[in-house]
Design a protein around this motif. Structure first.
Motif, short mmCIF file in Angstrom:
data_model
loop_
_atom_site.label_atom_id
_atom_site.label_comp_id
_atom_site.label_asym_id
_atom_site.label_seq_id
_atom_site.Cartn_x
_atom_site.Cartn_y
_atom_site.Cartn_z
N UNK A 81 0.86 -1.18 0.00
CA UNK A 81 0.00 0.00 0.00
C UNK A 81 0.90 1.24 0.00
N UNK A 82 0.76 2.10 -1.01
CA UNK A 82 1.50 3.36 -1.00
C UNK A 82 0.58 4.45 -0.46
N UNK A 83 1.13 5.31 0.40
CA UNK A 83 0.30 6.20 1.22
C UNK A 83 1.14 7.39 1.64
N UNK A 84 0.52 8.52 1.86
CA UNK A 84 1.22 9.67 2.41
C UNK A 84 1.73 9.38 3.80
N UNK A 128 2.94 -1.14 4.15
CA UNK A 128 2.66 0.26 3.84
C UNK A 128 3.98 1.00 3.62
N UNK A 129 4.02 1.83 2.59
CA UNK A 129 5.20 2.64 2.33
C UNK A 129 4.81 3.93 1.63
N UNK A 133 2.83 -4.14 8.18
CA UNK A 133 4.10 -3.51 8.54
C UNK A 133 4.25 -2.16 7.84
N UNK A 134 5.10 -1.32 8.44
CA UNK A 134 5.48 -0.04 7.85
C UNK A 134 6.90 -0.21 7.30
N UNK A 135 7.10 0.14 6.03
CA UNK A 135 8.42 0.03 5.40
C UNK A 135 8.89 1.43 5.01
N UNK A 136 9.65 2.03 5.89
CA UNK A 136 10.17 3.37 5.67
C UNK A 136 11.57 3.48 6.27
N UNK A 137 12.39 4.33 5.65
CA UNK A 137 13.73 4.66 6.18
C UNK A 137 14.61 3.42 6.35
N UNK A 138 14.43 2.42 5.49
CA UNK A 138 15.25 1.22 5.54
C UNK A 138 14.87 0.24 6.61
#
Length: 205
Positions: free
Chosen positions: A109-112, A142-143, A177-182
């Motif tokens: 899921x791509x999201x702000x 989510x990313x 899960x949240x996939x951000x900042x590596x």
């Protein structure tokens, strides 16, 4: 397939193919912002094509197949409960469609970034996985991005790649899960640092 009302397990090849399939659902956000089309325009706007589509099409040698669907095109602060319900229903439809198949169900899921955690928590708490009496193993990742994908120094491609990879490695049978900042962080353990804007795992005190 189904024969005589009895579910027949798919073949090994079918299970492998199921594991290659990634469903991408887009809701706008900074990642999808595009340059204005009008010469007099000054604000970024959402284009016809999602960032995820451009990123994945740019890498035809990936070992996945994918389907992309737009849920909405909004800044995350403008995402409503109706939008979240549309996302939930779409995910439940995918789960129902795949509930008789072996293999891992992979959804990105791509999201702000501003309300990403809020939406992911809603999906984690509300999604109904037990459909037709079966619970497929799934990962929903989510990313997003801190700069539009159109920018040369955007983190969009890195984050989408991280999210796609994360969906192949379930931490538990039903993971959001949240996939951000590596980092790949279970949503219930994820917070955003107010000073840096980075997503990180909660620290137990």
């Amino acid at each position: 397939s189904i024969s005589g009302g009895v579910a027949i397990s798919p073949s090994y090849d079918e299970a492998v193919e199921n594991n290659r399939q990634v469903y991408v659902l887009t809701l706008g956000g900074t990642i999808d912002k595009d340059y204005p089309k009008l010469t007099s325009g000054y604000a970024f706007e959402f284009g016809d094509e999602s960032a995820a589509q451009r990123i994945l099409e740019a890498h035809p040698n990936l070992g996945i197949s994918y389907k992309i669907k737009s849920i909405c095109k909004k800044d995350s602060l403008e995402v409503t409960q109706h939008d979240r319900d549309r996302l939930r229903l779409e995910i439940e439809n995918i789960i129902e469609m795949r509930s008789l198949n072996l293999g891992l169900l992979r959804i990105v899921v791509t999201h702000g970034t501003d309300t990403m955690i809020e939406t992911a928590l809603y999906i984690k708490n509300k999604i109904k996985a037990k459909i037709l009496g079966l619970t497929p193993h799934f990962v929903i990742a989510f990313t997003g991005a801190t700069k539009p994908e159109r920018f040369v120094d955007s983190d969009a491609s890195f984050n989408v790649g991280c999210a796609v990879a994360a969906t192949s490695c379930p931490c538990e049978p039903e993971s959001v899960v949240i996939c951000m900042n590596g980092n790949v962080i279970p949503v219930e353990q994820c917070v955003r640092d107010e000073a840096s804007g980075l997503f990180r795992k909660k620290v137990n005190k």
